[in-house]
Each structure stands twice: as structure tokens, then as C-alpha cells.
Design a protein around this motif. Structure first.
Motif, PDB file in Angstrom:
ATOM      1  N   VAL A 372       5.061   9.577  19.106  1.00 45.79           N
ATOM      2  CA  VAL A 372       5.582   9.350  17.741  1.00 45.79           C
ATOM      3  C   VAL A 372       4.610   8.504  17.168  1.00 45.79           C
ATOM      4  CG1 VAL A 372       7.530   8.442  16.281  1.00 45.79           C
ATOM      5  CG2 VAL A 372       7.874   9.548  18.411  1.00 45.79           C
ATOM      6  N   THR A 373       4.356   8.882  15.924  1.00 45.41           N
ATOM      7  CA  THR A 373       3.296   8.002  15.009  1.00 45.41           C
ATOM      8  C   THR A 373       3.803   7.763  13.731  1.00 45.41           C
ATOM      9  OG1 THR A 373       1.467   9.567  15.757  1.00 45.41           O
ATOM     10  CG2 THR A 373       1.045   8.162  13.798  1.00 45.41           C
ATOM     11  N   ASN A 374       3.908   6.545  13.356  1.00 44.41           N
ATOM     12  CA  ASN A 374       4.376   5.893  12.207  1.00 44.41           C
ATOM     13  C   ASN A 374       3.228   5.434  11.199  1.00 44.41           C
ATOM     14  OD1 ASN A 374       5.246   3.095  10.630  1.00 44.41           O
ATOM     15  ND2 ASN A 374       6.573   4.751  10.306  1.00 44.41           N
ATOM     16  N   ASN A 375       3.105   6.141  10.078  1.00 42.68           N
ATOM     17  CA  ASN A 375       2.131   5.802   9.182  1.00 42.68           C
ATOM     18  C   ASN A 375       2.790   5.048   7.678  1.00 42.68           C
ATOM     19  OD1 ASN A 375       1.030   7.304   6.404  1.00 42.68           O
ATOM     20  ND2 ASN A 375      -0.520   6.593   7.713  1.00 42.68           N
ATOM     21  N   GLN A 376       2.166   3.887   7.484  1.00 49.01           N
ATOM     22  CA  GLN A 376       2.688   3.321   6.376  1.00 49.01           C
ATOM     23  C   GLN A 376       1.434   2.932   5.440  1.00 49.01           C
ATOM     24  OE1 GLN A 376       4.545  -0.446   7.478  1.00 49.01           O
ATOM     25  NE2 GLN A 376       5.989   0.523   8.876  1.00 49.01           N
ATOM     26  N   ILE A 377       1.749   3.032   4.241  1.00 48.99           N
ATOM     27  CA  ILE A 377       0.509   2.688   3.093  1.00 48.99           C
ATOM     28  C   ILE A 377       1.016   1.908   2.090  1.00 48.99           C
ATOM     29  CG2 ILE A 377       1.370   5.059   1.801  1.00 48.99           C
ATOM     30  CD1 ILE A 377      -1.605   5.466   0.992  1.00 48.99           C
ATOM     31  N   ASP A 378       0.169   0.981   1.701  1.00 47.80           N
ATOM     32  CA  ASP A 378       0.532  -0.008   0.690  1.00 47.80           C
ATOM     33  C   ASP A 378       0.730   0.463  -0.700  1.00 47.80           C
ATOM     34  OD1 ASP A 378       0.305  -2.070   2.495  1.00 47.80           O
ATOM     35  OD2 ASP A 378      -1.737  -2.901   1.822  1.00 47.80           O
ATOM     36  N   ALA A 379       1.504  -0.007  -1.447  1.00 45.11           N
ATOM     37  CA  ALA A 379       1.757   0.339  -2.801  1.00 45.11           C
ATOM     38  C   ALA A 379       0.570   0.058  -3.683  1.00 45.11           C
ATOM     39  CB  ALA A 379       3.022  -0.238  -3.346  1.00 45.11           C
ATOM     40  N   ALA A 380       0.651   0.457  -4.995  1.00 46.66           N
ATOM     41  CA  ALA A 380      -0.219   0.401  -5.980  1.00 46.66           C
ATOM     42  C   ALA A 380       0.452   0.384  -7.211  1.00 46.66           C
ATOM     43  CB  ALA A 380      -1.541   1.234  -5.929  1.00 46.66           C
ATOM     44  N   VAL A 381      -0.375   0.177  -8.343  1.00 45.99           N
ATOM     45  CA  VAL A 381       0.244   0.254  -9.761  1.00 45.99           C
ATOM     46  C   VAL A 381       0.592   1.637 -10.152  1.00 45.99           C
ATOM     47  CG1 VAL A 381       0.106  -0.138 -12.359  1.00 45.99           C
ATOM     48  CG2 VAL A 381      -0.757  -1.890 -10.637  1.00 45.99           C
ATOM     49  N   GLY A 382       1.651   2.061 -10.160  1.00 43.19           N
ATOM     50  CA  GLY A 382       2.204   3.495 -10.347  1.00 43.19           C
ATOM     51  C   GLY A 382       2.061   4.114  -9.126  1.00 43.19           C
ATOM     52  N   ALA A 383       2.144   3.670  -7.942  1.00 44.21           N
ATOM     53  CA  ALA A 383       2.342   4.501  -6.820  1.00 44.21           C
ATOM     54  C   ALA A 383       2.933   3.603  -5.689  1.00 44.21           C
ATOM     55  CB  ALA A 383       0.786   4.884  -6.290  1.00 44.21           C
ATOM     56  N   PRO A 384       4.151   4.061  -5.417  1.00 42.09           N
ATOM     57  CA  PRO A 384       5.051   3.298  -4.412  1.00 42.09           C
ATOM     58  C   PRO A 384       4.512   3.431  -3.068  1.00 42.09           C
ATOM     59  CG  PRO A 384       6.093   5.646  -4.637  1.00 42.09           C
ATOM     60  CD  PRO A 384       4.949   5.465  -5.639  1.00 42.09           C
ATOM     61  N   ALA A 385       4.713   2.446  -2.256  1.00 42.31           N
ATOM     62  CA  ALA A 385       4.478   2.430  -0.703  1.00 42.31           C
ATOM     63  C   ALA A 385       4.975   3.448  -0.002  1.00 42.31           C
ATOM     64  CB  ALA A 385       5.007   1.129  -0.082  1.00 42.31           C
ATOM     65  N   GLY A 386       4.138   4.028   0.966  1.00 44.67           N
ATOM     66  CA  GLY A 386       4.570   5.154   1.798  1.00 44.67           C
ATOM     67  C   GLY A 386       5.007   4.874   3.078  1.00 44.67           C
ATOM     68  N   ASP A 387       6.054   5.300   3.892  1.00 44.95           N
ATOM     69  CA  ASP A 387       6.391   5.292   5.253  1.00 44.95           C
ATOM     70  C   ASP A 387       6.571   6.685   5.718  1.00 44.95           C
ATOM     71  OD1 ASP A 387       7.549   4.499   7.668  1.00 44.95           O
ATOM     72  OD2 ASP A 387       8.237   2.832   6.878  1.00 44.95           O
ATOM     73  N   ASP A 388       5.952   7.262   6.621  1.00 46.51           N
ATOM     74  CA  ASP A 388       6.014   8.462   7.312  1.00 46.51           C
ATOM     75  C   ASP A 388       6.045   8.255   8.693  1.00 46.51           C
ATOM     76  OD1 ASP A 388       5.932  10.378   4.911  1.00 46.51           O
ATOM     77  OD2 ASP A 388       4.476   9.171   4.468  1.00 46.51           O
TER      78      ASP A 388
END
Length: 515
Positions: A372-388
Motif C-alpha cells: 500500500v502506498t500513501n501519498n500526501q501533498i502540502d497545501a498552497a494558496v488556492g490549493a488544499p492539501a492532498g492525501d491519497d
């Protein structure tokens, strides 16, 4: 995986390696030397004869792990079908040359006398089966230092040099690449070995000379055996020249230039006769060059994979695998359309799974890892954080149908970062074959090389790409130091994003000299 077309085929983008193909676990003396070319983007094996000389390898905990002729490419989940296995699980490291048993420095460190006999018989057999697989060095200094001249000339017809969807940017051209270089091998008779390779590619377009460029490539590999440890350090500097699907934008009217630096340090440790482990640290930096590169995000990536294996039987090893990857894109210097997508957003990947290594079973060798792979990405102005989170896997299998014919299957699934900072989930599958018609002539075919890429997040726009890249090559090695090759490759990227669907036909002929 973000697929790419390597516009200047071997030696620019393909990486040679050599392996010993054991016919069975019990018959180590029945070894067939084979040569592979690895596609650094897709990892499809391209076996070819006659390119091997003074190759460095480590036999450690049941496997031959190869550093290929000074060329180094970070193993981005790519298959390594050239791995072959012993049956005793003894840690050994040596410098292997199929041209001379004077290069064999491994027998003294084997713990079991029977394994020494088997290994000696194997290498003798490999040597006798590959009389043309080695060339003498240009200069030898003492017993430990060899210097080779390496050069190639490649002619290629490219039906779409800019990877354009159509219109005035879709141009064809004939490309000639002259690639002189040197290779230095040190330590063939010691437990410490170093390989340094340098190549300069002079790329010339016949009709679009504004695209002409000179590209430097430097590769370094150093290996040391220390008791139950094998330490390997690698580094490379590559001036890349290619357009990938994630880089395609409507205003792109040239070929994207980037500098790629990579450093890698790996430790393999034989814990006991039944357990072994390996831990790797890898660092990669990609920097886009020129005014065209302003629209793209330079990126730094840190990867830390760790594995522990249990030697279940002479045929199978089973284990646990974990990989942590941190990717740090920088802000685009001058994005075409400023959006949150142009802001560098750090992402963190964690993969955990179970793994199996097949050393020899029903003519099949290779490795499989599923997890299983978990991918998280930081938020930016106008772009929410991601978690897949999704299923992750990596399979690298070889089936020896006959002594002359082998089939190779690879498949992988994971997360990558696009040239514009896109967060991409990619699934790749490839099926290829190698047929050794004779000592001099061989054929390679890639029947399937398919990648499905999903661009994630609000600014992925729901984009999805399907990439196909079949190919066919014929190779002739009239002497130990010369190889002639000719091939055809078709590349197709089908996308629901505007301007990102395109196809390329490549016809390539090349001559490679190593002396």
C-alpha cells in the motif's frame, strides 16, 4: 510514471548491463551470458550481446547485483531482469570480467568449498560461451587500472521532434549523434572497485539546427566489501534533452533541457545464513535550463528504501519492504499561467508491503512486491492539501523459454511528480523478448509498454494519459569491440488534456565501439 521518448537512442538513453543466466539452481555451470539495455524511463529490458567487457558485479546474499559499465540511472522502481542467483546465500563481492579468469577475485571469500567449485565452473562456462563479449582495454596501468575508449555514432529519423499534437510545431527531422567517451575501471583484483565513465553527446539536426546541442554525461560507481557488508556508492550527472507528457504545454516549441544529478548509497548486510537486509539512500535533483525551463519546477527528491528477507529455500526468499520518498518541487520561475499548480508543494510517499524473490523456479526468476502506498501533498494558496492511498506493486520477472529465447515482464504502480509539479499516479506494464539467433546476431522486441497516468488534485483537471511504446531491434556484433544495431520504435501518448495527444515514429541505426 511520466513517460518520455528518448530522442537519441543508445548510447544516450539506454544503459547496458550484463548478467549470468543460470538454467537451474542445481546446474550453476550451465550459464548463458546475456547483455541488457535498460530504458531509464520505462525499464524495459533490451538484451543485447557483445557489449560487455570488464563489468563490475557483486554476488551477495544469493544474487548478482550489477553496476552497468559505468552508466548509472536511479532505480525508479525499474525492473532488473539481469539479476541472477546462487543457492548458498554466501556474501561475496568481486570484479567480474567474462574475458579473463584473472579478474576473478571472489572464490577466496566463499565459505563453502562446493560453492567455490560451482562458481568457478559457472564463470568458466560463461567465458567460453561469450568469446566476443569482451574487448581489451586501450590502456592498462598495473593490475588494477584499465582505461577504455567508448564511442558511438547514431543516426535517427524522428517523425515528431517536438512531441507536438499537430500544426506548425509538428516537424520531422534526421538526427545524428556522435558520442565519444572514456571509461576507467579500478580495483579489478581487490575488494574495492571504482568505475568512472564520461561521455559527450554531440547532437545535430539536419533541418532544424537551432535544436543542436552538446550534452555531457558522467557516471561513477564505487563498491567495497567489508566482512558481511557490501557498500555501494553511485553518482551521476546527466544533461537530459527530451519532452515528457507532463511537460507538454501549448507554447512549447523546443526540446526541454534539464540537468539531473543523482547520488546513491546502499548497504547490504548478511545478518545470518537465513536473513539478509539492504538499506539505500538516494538523492536526485532535476534543474530545467534556459528560458523555456522557466515554466517548469526544479525538484529535489529523497528516497529511503529498506528491505529484510528470509531465505525460505534455494528457490525463494520472502520479506518485508518499506520505502519513504520526499519530493520537494520549487516554484516555477516564470509560469505560463500563474496558478497554485506553479507553486512548489512538497509531497511525502510511504510504501509498505511484502516481497518475494524467485531465484529459480520453473525457468522463472525475478522479484515481486505488493503493498500500500500513501501519498500526501502540502497545501498552497488556492490549493488544499492532498492525501491519497492506493495499491502499490512492483514486479520484475524473467522466463527462460529456451537457451536462446527469454521473455521479460515488468509492472509497477506508484506516485510521481510531473515537470510542472503535477501529482501523478502511474500504472505501468511491459512485456518484451530477446532472441539470440547466434553468437553474432540477436533480436529484441517490446510487445507491450503501456503506462496509465492519472493527474490528481483540483488542478490535475481530471487529466488521464495512456502511453504506448512498442519497439523492435536487430543487433549484429561482428567483433568483440563493435556492435551495429537497427530498430524501429513507436510512441503514442493519448490524453484528454488539450494538446497532449501526440505520436512519434523513430527509426534508428547505430554503431558502438568499446576499445
Amino acid at each position: 510514471m511520466d513517460g518520455a521518448v528518448n530522442r537519441h537512442v543508445y548510447p544516450r538513453g539506454w544503459f547496458p548491463a550484463v548478467g549470468l543466466s543460470f538454467r537451474s539452481a542445481a546446474g550453476l555451470a550451465k550459464a548463458n551470458p546475456i547483455t541488457m539495455l535498460m530504458d531509464p524511463e520505462f525499464g524495459n529490458p533490451k538484451p543485447r550481446p557483445g557489449l560487455v567487457s570488464g563489468w563490475r558485479g557483486n554476488i551477495f546474499t544469493n544474487e548478482i547485483i550489477l553496476a552497468w559499465d559505468g552508466y548509472f540511472q536511479k532505480n525508479k522502481g525499474l525492473p532488473l531482469p539481469q539479476k541472477r542467483y546462487l543457492t548458498q546465500g554466501d556474501p561475496v563481492v568481486s570484479f567480474i570480467s567474462l574475458s579473463s579468469l584473472n579478474h576473478l577475485n571472489l572464490l577466496h571469500s566463499m565459505k563453502h568449498p562446493s560453492l567455490r567449485v560451482f562458481t568457478l565452473a559457472t564463470l568458466l562456462a560463461a567465458t567460453s560461451l561469450a568469446p566476443r563479449a569482451s574487448a581489451a582495454p586501450l590502456v592498462s596501468v598495473g593490475d588494477n587500472l584499465d582505461i577504455f575508449f567508448k564511442g558511438a555514432v547514431t543516426g535517427q529519423y524522428n517523425s515528431n521532434i517536438l512531441s507536438a499534437a499537430g500544426g506548425p510545431n509538428k516537424k520531422d527531422d534526421y538526427v545524428v549523434t556522435l558520442s565519444p567517451g572514456l571509461e576507467v575501471n579500478y580495483g579489478k583484483n581487490s575488494t574495492t572497485s571504482v568505475n568512472l565513465s564520461y561521455r559527450e553527446d554531440f547532437v545535430r539536426y539536419m533541418q532544424n539546427d537551432s535544436l543542436n546541442d552538446n550534452l555531457a554525461n558522467v557516471y561513477l560507481t564505487a563498491t567495497r566489501e567489508q566482512g558481511d557488508f557490501v557498500l555501494t556508492a553511485k553518482g551521476s550527472y546527466v544533461q537530459a534533452y527530451t519532452n515528457t507528457p507532463s511537460a507538454i504545454i501549448p507554447t512549447l516549441n523546443t526540446i526541454l533541457r534539464s540537468d539531473v544529478e543523482d547520488g546513491n548509497f546502499k548497504v547490504l548486510y548478511n545478518i545470518s545464513p537465513k536473513f539478509f537486509t539492504d538499506v539505500t539512500f538516494d538523492y536526485t535533483q532535476t534543474e530545467y535550463q534556459g528560458s523555456t525551463g522557466n515554466a517548469y519546477q526544479n525538484v529535489q527528491q529523497y528516497t529511503l528504501p529498506a528491505n529484510i528477507y528470509y531465505v525460505y529455500s534455494p528457490n525463494f526468499d520472502f520479506g518485508l519492504s518499506y520505502t519513504y520518498t520526499q519530493t520537494e518541487p520549487q516554484n516555477a520561475k516564470n509560469p505560463v499561467i500563474p496558478t497554485p499548480l506553479s507553486v512548489g508543494r512538497t509531497r511525502y510517499n510511504n510504501y509498505g508491503g511484502v516481497s518475494a524473490r524467485i531465484k529459480s523456479w520453473e525457468k522463472i526468476t525475478g522479484s515481486v512486491s505488493v503493498g500500500v502506498t500513501n501519498n500526501q501533498i502540502d497545501a498552497a494558496v488556492g490549493a488544499p492539501a492532498g492525501d491519497d492511498t492506493s495499491l502499490g506493486f512492483n514486479a520484475k520477472l524473467q522466463y527462460d523459454f529456451s537457451p536462446k529465447l527469454g521473455f521479460f515482464l515488468n509492472a509497477n504502480r506508484g506516485f510521481t511528480t510531473g515537470a510542472q509539479g503535477q501529482n501523478i499516479e502511474s500504472t505501468n506494464a511491459g512485456l518484451s523478448a530477446h532472441y539470440a539467433y547466434s553468437e553474432f546476431v540477436s533480436f529484441d522486441a517490446v510487445f507491450m509498454n503501456y503506462t496509465h497516468s492519472e493527474y490528481l488534485g483540483n488542478f490535475g483537471g481530471g487529466r488521464a494519459d495512456n502511453t504506448y511504446n512498442p519497439s523492435f531491434n536487430v543487433n549484429w556484433s561482428p567483433t568483440s569491440y563493435l556492435q551495429l544495431s537497427a530498430g524501429y520504435s513507436y510512441y503514442m501518448n493519448s490524453s484528454n488534456a488539450t494538446g497532449a495527444t501526440y505520436n512519434i515514429n523513430l527509426v534508428t541505426v547505430s554503431a558502438t565501439l568499446r576499445y
